[in-house]
Write an enzyme that holds these catalytic residues in place. Structure first.
Site: not given
Ligand code: NCD
Length: 298
Positions: A50-51, A80, A101, A129
């Site tokens: 999703r993100t 590396k 991320r 997040h």
């Molecule tokens: C979440 C995350 O990556 O923190 N997912 C997301 O971004 N929608 C939640 C998760 O991974 O459980």
């Protein structure tokens, strides 16, 4: 401007982002070229559907271009031995903004320290997040028309769930909200988040699904973040919500989940009018478009 933590937002600038998200949905043509001078790097050291894809879709819907490393742990020079800071120093010369991320709690801060372009935190370890928290809050706001006087339960992995950590900080900024935290003891909400919330509100830790009040406005269910456990786990951590349980709450309860879900929301909930988690995921597009406009064009 960077987006590093939900602590940086005020109700005023949250409202600005929500108003932008509404306007983007009403008048998409007015925004379709707004990032046409920007190249955004999307660098993901942890799995994401999703993100990453909603950010990349949001950039493209605004006319921007994307360069990406979707499996940066394996496929970038991290493999590396390059440090995150060095990777960001290099990206400074390749792009106009970085969506990052990373599994380290302090990754967004490390990146922002050396970045010469805006950094957007798309998940930093178990800590934050913020863009997910904004889309979660937007989903609640669209339905409830207020962010005050809400009764919300967080269920599941409150210890490692970064989406909860960012969202509870946002909820703390509004008036008279009550949060219930339902988890097994091992996965309780860390005290720093309870302290932030309790400055203005009431946090109640509960350990049985029977203790959830029936007049809740929102249940925010989460996945057990097994990948962040320090040692191999024993036993089952999920507090499962099925359709029968969901029907025992008020008709206007919203069931949210950042997804991906494991067994903690039974599939028979999906048709229940209280289930909002797919709509929540779809709100990632207008909210991330609004965040990009806010960062690059305000
Ligand atoms: C979440 C995350 O990556 O923190 N997912 C997301 O971004 N929608 C939640 C998760 O991974 O459980």
């Amino acid at each position: 401007m960077n987006i590093l933590s939900s602590s940086q937002f005020t109700p005023d600038n949250i409202q600005k982002i929500f108003t932008l998200a509404d306007d983007i949905q009403k008048n998409p043509n007015q925004y379709k070229n707004i990032l046409d001078d920007k190249i955004i790097a999307s660098i993901f050291y942890e799995p994401s559907t999703r993100t990453r894809l909603s950010f990349e879709s949001a950039v493209q819907r605004l006319g921007g271009k994307i360069i990406s490393a979707e499996n940066a742990n394996e496929m970038s020079s991290a493999k590396k031995g390059e440090t995150l800071a060095d990777t960001i120093r290099v990206l400074n010369g390749y792009c106009d903004g970085i969506v990052l991320r990373h599994p380290s709690d302090d990754s967004a801060d490390i990146a922002a320290e050396v970045a010469e372009v805006p950094v957007i935190n798309a998940g930093s370890g178990a800590r934050e997040h913020p863009t997910q928290a904004l889309l979660d809050l937007y989903t609640i706001y669209k339905q409830k028309k207020t962010l005050d006087n809400l009764k919300i339960a967080f269920v599941g992995d409150l210890k490692y769930g970064r989406t909860i950590h960012s969202l509870i900080k946002l909820l703390a900024k509004y008036k008279n909200n009550t949060v219930y935290g339902l988890s097994q003891k091992e996965l309780s909400l860390p005290s720093q988040y309870i302290d932030i919330f309790n400055q203005y509100h009431h946090y109640h830790a509960i350990h049985s699904i029977d203790d959830l009040p029936k007049d809740l406005d929102v249940i925010y269910q989460t996945r057990t973040q097994l990948e962040r456990f320090e040692s191999a786990h024993q036993g089952q951590f999920e507090m499962i919500i099925d359709n029968a349980l969901l029907n025992s709450f008020n008709k206007d309860l919203m069931l949210l989940h950042p997804l991906p879900r494991g067994p903690e929301i039974a599939a028979d909930c999906d048709q229940n009018p209280r289930a909002f988690y797919f709509q929540q995921a779809h709100n990632g597009i207008p909210i991330r478009m609004a965040i990009l406009v806010y960062v690059f064009k305000q």
